[in-house]
Design an enzyme around this catalytic site. Sequence first.
Site, mmCIF file in Angstrom:
data_model
loop_
_atom_site.group_PDB
_atom_site.id
_atom_site.type_symbol
_atom_site.label_atom_id
_atom_site.label_comp_id
_atom_site.label_asym_id
_atom_site.label_seq_id
_atom_site.Cartn_x
_atom_site.Cartn_y
_atom_site.Cartn_z
ATOM 1 N N ASP A 163 60.111 -0.085 24.835
ATOM 2 C CA ASP A 163 60.809 0.920 24.027
ATOM 3 C C ASP A 163 60.372 0.869 22.563
ATOM 4 O O ASP A 163 60.730 1.732 21.774
ATOM 5 C CB ASP A 163 62.325 0.668 24.078
ATOM 6 C CG ASP A 163 63.036 1.559 25.072
ATOM 7 O OD1 ASP A 163 62.509 2.648 25.355
ATOM 8 O OD2 ASP A 163 64.112 1.158 25.546
ATOM 9 N N LYS A 217 63.996 7.087 35.708
ATOM 10 C CA LYS A 217 62.946 6.157 35.272
ATOM 11 C C LYS A 217 62.416 5.370 36.469
ATOM 12 O O LYS A 217 61.209 5.220 36.636
ATOM 13 C CB LYS A 217 63.498 5.193 34.209
ATOM 14 C CG LYS A 217 63.651 5.845 32.840
ATOM 15 C CD LYS A 217 64.455 4.974 31.885
ATOM 16 C CE LYS A 217 64.721 5.738 30.591
ATOM 17 N NZ LYS A 217 65.685 5.080 29.711
ATOM 18 N N GLN A 246 69.007 -0.303 29.043
ATOM 19 C CA GLN A 246 69.526 1.050 28.798
ATOM 20 C C GLN A 246 70.685 1.007 27.795
ATOM 21 O O GLN A 246 71.632 0.239 27.969
ATOM 22 C CB GLN A 246 69.986 1.666 30.134
ATOM 23 C CG GLN A 246 70.449 3.099 30.032
ATOM 24 C CD GLN A 246 69.337 4.066 29.646
ATOM 25 O OE1 GLN A 246 68.220 3.991 30.145
ATOM 26 N NE2 GLN A 246 69.647 4.985 28.740
#
Length: 300
Positions: free
Chosen positions: A121, A54, A98
């Site tokens: 997200d 990422k 994460q």
Amino acid sequence: MTAKIIDGKSFAEGLRGRIAEHVGRLKQDHGITPGLAVVIVGHDPASQVYVTNKAKQTAEVGMASLKHELPEDTSQEALLALVQALNNDPAVHGILVQMPLPAQIDPVRVIETIAPEKDVDCFTPANVGKVQIGLPGPVSCTPLGCLMLLRDQLGSLAGLNAVIVGRSNLVGKPMAQLLLRENCTVTVAHSKTQNLADVVRQADIVIAAVGRPQMIKGEWIKSGATVIDVGINRIDAPERGDGKTRLVGDVAYAEASKIAGAITPVPGGVGPMTIACLLANTVTTACLINGLTPPSDLTA
Ligand code: NDP
């Protein structure tokens, strides 16, 4: 029939190219450098790989990549304090924590602490609700990637029967919302669904998001259907003769690709789209935070 292979890797590359152009315009015309903060707690090897990928791709499209690595024994209070600081940092337009997190940390508390306007997200209740009623904002990354591939493949999806196998908050449920918005007739199947094979046989579009290797058989697929395989499963591969494993999806690819009209491979299908859509969401939130209209080619 031999299915067309939907090349998610190359589509994601094109998408990252468009993102880089939008980032360039945001910098040049508005003095805004979109910033994505990624927080990782502990040393889970798979998470380390995701976070490294990422960060690399964020930098490649010209965004600021802000990585925060915390030790495994980080307290919930310390993590929430970091998230609050990122909420208040004007250089940060997207925050990603994460998952999974160590046992001492409640992921729900963490998600609820992320400012919805920086929730790239699309996990916060506010953003889940916005997707449901069609307001602008970030859209769950994997379903957004699936939708982009479907639109590219099929054009209008209106009136098509879509069957989603899996009802997780991460994939199945937001996918259902997006396909409803596209005027599909949507069925969401799950572990209690009866006669799953017959349900899948009705589908013009199959989205497989189960987490069970090759569970969806070729004979379940309607001839010519478009099959999007979200699953990522690692299985033994004795045929390799080197003791290594290999990745497979939730669809029995070799069988299904003889019947479907188009199908995503694993790897190289949905997977590459997820990170690209995270970057797309960061452009979207950077625009919205600054009162600009997000680019229409990066969102649902
Ligand atoms: P979850 O485990 O959260 O959800 C799985 C879903 O599958 C559940 O709704 C479950 O039903 C359903 N299910 C389980 N067994 C069956 C069965 N026998 N028949 C029908 N339905 C069943 O998984 P996720 O949604 O998080 O992930 C699904 C897959 O997608 C995984 O392989 C994951 O690794 C992959 N993934 C890939 C991503 C990518 O970027 N390509 C991103 C995210 C996930 P119930 O609700 O009844 O338990």
